[in-house]
Design a protein around this motif. Structure first.
Motif, short mmCIF file in Angstrom:
data_model
loop_
_atom_site.label_atom_id
_atom_site.label_comp_id
_atom_site.label_asym_id
_atom_site.label_seq_id
_atom_site.Cartn_x
_atom_site.Cartn_y
_atom_site.Cartn_z
N SER A 140 55.06 9.75 45.30
CA SER A 140 54.94 11.19 45.53
C SER A 140 53.69 11.52 46.34
O SER A 140 53.70 12.45 47.16
N PHE A 141 52.61 10.76 46.13
CA PHE A 141 51.40 10.98 46.92
C PHE A 141 51.65 10.65 48.38
O PHE A 141 51.23 11.40 49.28
N ILE A 142 52.35 9.54 48.63
CA ILE A 142 52.64 9.14 50.01
C ILE A 142 53.51 10.18 50.69
O ILE A 142 53.30 10.53 51.85
N GLU A 143 54.50 10.69 49.97
CA GLU A 143 55.35 11.75 50.53
C GLU A 143 54.52 12.98 50.89
O GLU A 143 54.74 13.61 51.94
N ALA A 144 53.55 13.31 50.03
CA ALA A 144 52.69 14.46 50.31
C ALA A 144 51.88 14.24 51.58
O ALA A 144 51.75 15.17 52.41
N VAL A 145 51.36 13.05 51.77
CA VAL A 145 50.58 12.75 52.98
C VAL A 145 51.46 12.83 54.22
O VAL A 145 51.06 13.38 55.26
N ARG A 146 52.67 12.28 54.13
CA ARG A 146 53.59 12.32 55.27
C ARG A 146 53.89 13.75 55.71
O ARG A 146 54.06 14.03 56.90
N ASN A 147 53.98 14.66 54.75
CA ASN A 147 54.37 16.04 55.04
C ASN A 147 53.20 16.96 55.40
O ASN A 147 53.39 18.15 55.61
N LEU A 148 51.99 16.41 55.42
CA LEU A 148 50.84 17.23 55.78
C LEU A 148 50.91 17.66 57.24
O LEU A 148 51.42 16.92 58.10
N PRO A 149 50.40 18.84 57.57
CA PRO A 149 50.27 19.21 58.99
C PRO A 149 49.45 18.17 59.72
O PRO A 149 48.48 17.62 59.17
N GLU A 150 49.80 17.87 60.93
CA GLU A 150 49.12 16.81 61.68
C GLU A 150 47.61 17.07 61.78
O GLU A 150 46.80 16.15 61.75
N ALA A 151 47.22 18.34 61.85
CA ALA A 151 45.80 18.67 61.96
C ALA A 151 45.04 18.25 60.71
O ALA A 151 43.84 17.94 60.79
N ILE A 152 45.72 18.23 59.57
CA ILE A 152 45.10 17.81 58.31
C ILE A 152 45.16 16.30 58.17
O ILE A 152 44.16 15.63 57.91
N ARG A 153 46.35 15.75 58.38
CA ARG A 153 46.54 14.30 58.19
C ARG A 153 45.66 13.49 59.12
O ARG A 153 45.13 12.44 58.74
N SER A 154 45.47 13.97 60.34
CA SER A 154 44.66 13.22 61.31
C SER A 154 43.20 13.12 60.89
O SER A 154 42.46 12.28 61.41
N ARG A 155 42.78 13.97 59.97
CA ARG A 155 41.39 13.94 59.52
C ARG A 155 41.18 13.05 58.30
O ARG A 155 40.04 12.85 57.85
N LEU A 156 42.28 12.52 57.74
CA LEU A 156 42.19 11.74 56.51
C LEU A 156 42.16 10.24 56.77
O LEU A 156 42.84 9.73 57.66
N HIS A 157 41.36 9.55 55.96
CA HIS A 157 41.39 8.09 55.93
C HIS A 157 41.52 7.68 54.46
O HIS A 157 40.63 7.95 53.65
N LEU A 158 42.64 7.05 54.11
CA LEU A 158 42.91 6.64 52.73
C LEU A 158 42.54 5.17 52.57
O LEU A 158 43.06 4.30 53.28
N ARG A 159 41.65 4.89 51.63
CA ARG A 159 41.17 3.52 51.42
C ARG A 159 41.54 3.07 50.02
O ARG A 159 41.10 3.67 49.02
N PHE A 160 42.37 2.03 49.91
CA PHE A 160 42.80 1.50 48.63
C PHE A 160 42.10 0.17 48.38
O PHE A 160 42.26 -0.79 49.13
N ILE A 161 41.31 0.14 47.29
CA ILE A 161 40.58 -1.07 46.90
C ILE A 161 41.21 -1.60 45.62
O ILE A 161 41.18 -0.94 44.58
N GLY A 162 41.81 -2.77 45.68
CA GLY A 162 42.45 -3.35 44.51
C GLY A 162 43.78 -3.98 44.87
O GLY A 162 44.27 -3.89 46.00
#
Length: 445
Positions: free
Chosen positions: A274-296
């Motif tokens: 559900s989190f990934i779906e939320a990121v996919r549906n973000l406006p490009e102006a918002i998503r382009s500013r995000l960097h998701l870092r998964f440690i583990g």
């Protein structure tokens, strides 16, 4: 008093599963508790972390035995064969037995390793525990789980030591959520074995400790014939210096991306769909500013594929030693928390509290994690099953990052492992004192 702490995994094994046992070994001696640790020499782990081993005080004696458990990579391969590599998203009611797997070979393999693959430690752990209790004049035993097979030691030790205080420490509640979300096997046979194993341990233990109030209530409800005083809760905690208001509000160096860091294993109870779906549906102006870092470690191949589908937005760092993972908090804007679990609170949540950065939580709306987030004012939360709500939370975080409420630093500081371990020490001393009083009364009779 002399305590034997039984834990399947212990440093240099890495991962959050060792942190509660480590904190007890590290801080209980400050309350005049001498600690012996019994652990598995070759326990499978996502990686080694020598920095954690360096935290074990020199006065703590660590006894290591062998286990017949499979290496970490092989156990994951067998689990994939048993489950078909399918992710578990929903939790079945406790009273409802899951449908048996269709493949008889898979059922046979899964049923051989019940209640979990770590059951192969018991033939080594039990005689070692008996020897240590006698040789070291042990006053009380704490058995911390998971792996849940270790609770079998409570009943076995009770037969040898009828009056010895034995405390079972559940880091996760078992039957209601964990069995379905992250267990090696959750068919009808596995549930039957789990229910009997838990019941035997709870009845034979002197006390049962849970890490959340919700988990305590859930476990107690299954055993209404037992005294309520037997069921206790002592939370997990963090082991870094509590943040000060000045440190927590210090301006981060300007950069192009807003970094969200997730620390910990990605598996059934932290399924990111559900989190990934939320990121996919973000406006490009918002998503382009995000960097998701998964440690583990990403346990389920399906989850890895889902995360990688986000392209350059996501970075999978893999396992890191605890110190390195916590250091990554310093250059992150938000700490990402994902949990479908209504009852249990992941140990990393408390590390997040200690990290002093705001938390973005995709959580169960009726769970203890939501309550803790609101109690400490440590971040925002959204329903883990509502991708639109998660998306709104992410937009708010990106657009209003400087408008956060002041965290409750006093409440956050209370979750440091030192005061929590002191609370545990007081509990142990009370249980031992009661046991000694009972023994004296029986002698006088």
């Amino acid at each position: 008093m002399n305590l034997l702490l039984i834990t399947f995994s212990f440093p240099p094994a890495g991962g959050v599963g060792v942190l509660r046992a480590l904190s007890l070994a590290k801080y209980l001696p400050e309350s005049d508790v001498r600690v012996d640790v019994l652990t598995a020499r070759n326990a499978p782990a996502v990686g080694k972390d020598l920095t954690l081993l360096q935290q074990v005080p020199s006065g703590v004696t660590v006894h290591r035995t062998w286990t017949l458990d499979l290496p970490f990579w092989l156990r994951k391969s067998v689990k994939k064969a048993v489950t078909g590599g399918q992710a578990r998203q929903k939790v079945a009611p406790v009273s409802q037995a899951p449908t048996k797997a269709g493949n008889p070979l898979k059922r046979a393999i899964g049923n051989l390793l019940l209640p979990d693959p770590q059951v192969g430690w018991l033939p080594f752990a039990f005689p070692a525990a008996v020897r240590i209790i006698r040789a070291r004049a042990i006053d009380a035993v704490v058995i911390t789980v998971p792996p849940f097979s270790s609770v079998k030691l409570a009943s076995r030790l009770r037969r040898v030591f009828p009056t010895l205080p034995i405390i079972v420490d559940f880091r996760d509640e078992w039957l209601t959520t964990t069995l379905d979300l992250v267990s090696f096997n959750n068919n009808s046979k596995a549930r039957e074995v789990a229910q009997k194993t838990e019941s035997d341990a709870v009845h034979d233990a002197s006390a049962v400790v849970l890490v959340t109030e919700a988990a305590r209530r859930e476990l107690q409800s299954r055993y209404p014939d037992l005294s309520q005083e037997k069921f206790l809760w002592i939370p997990n905690g963090y082991d870094v210096a509590p943040p000060t208001p000045k440190e927590a509000s210090a301006a981060k160096a300007l950069q192009q991306k807003i970094v969200l860091t997730y620390i910990g294993t990605v598996y059934g109870s932290t399924a990111p769909g559900s989190f990934i779906e939320a990121v996919r549906n973000l406006p490009e102006a918002i998503r382009s500013r995000l960097h998701l870092r998964f440690i583990g470690h990403v346990e389920v191949p399906e989850y890895r594929e889902q995360l990688l589908s986000l392209g350059e937005t996501v970075e999978l760092k893999g396992f890191m030693p605890q110190a390195e993972a916590l250091a990554a908090i310093r250059d992150t804007d938000y700490l990402l928390l994902i949990t479908h679990d209504k009852i249990n609170v992941a140990a990393k949540f408390y590390d997040y509290l200690g990290g002093g950065k705001p938390i973005l939580g995709a959580v169960h709306p009726e769970g203890d994690v939501r309550r803790l987030l609101e109690e400490t004012r440590a971040g925002l939360w959204a329903d883990v099953d509502d991708s639109q709500e998660i998306g709104r939370m992410l937009i708010q975080a990106v657009e209003t990052s400087s408008m956060w409420p002041e965290p409750d630093y006093e409440r956050i500081a209370a979750y440091h492992r030192r005061p929590i371990s002191a609370r545990y020490a007081e509990l142990l001393k009370q249980i031992v004192a009661r046991a000694r009083t009972t023994q004296k009364e029986q002698i006088h009779r």
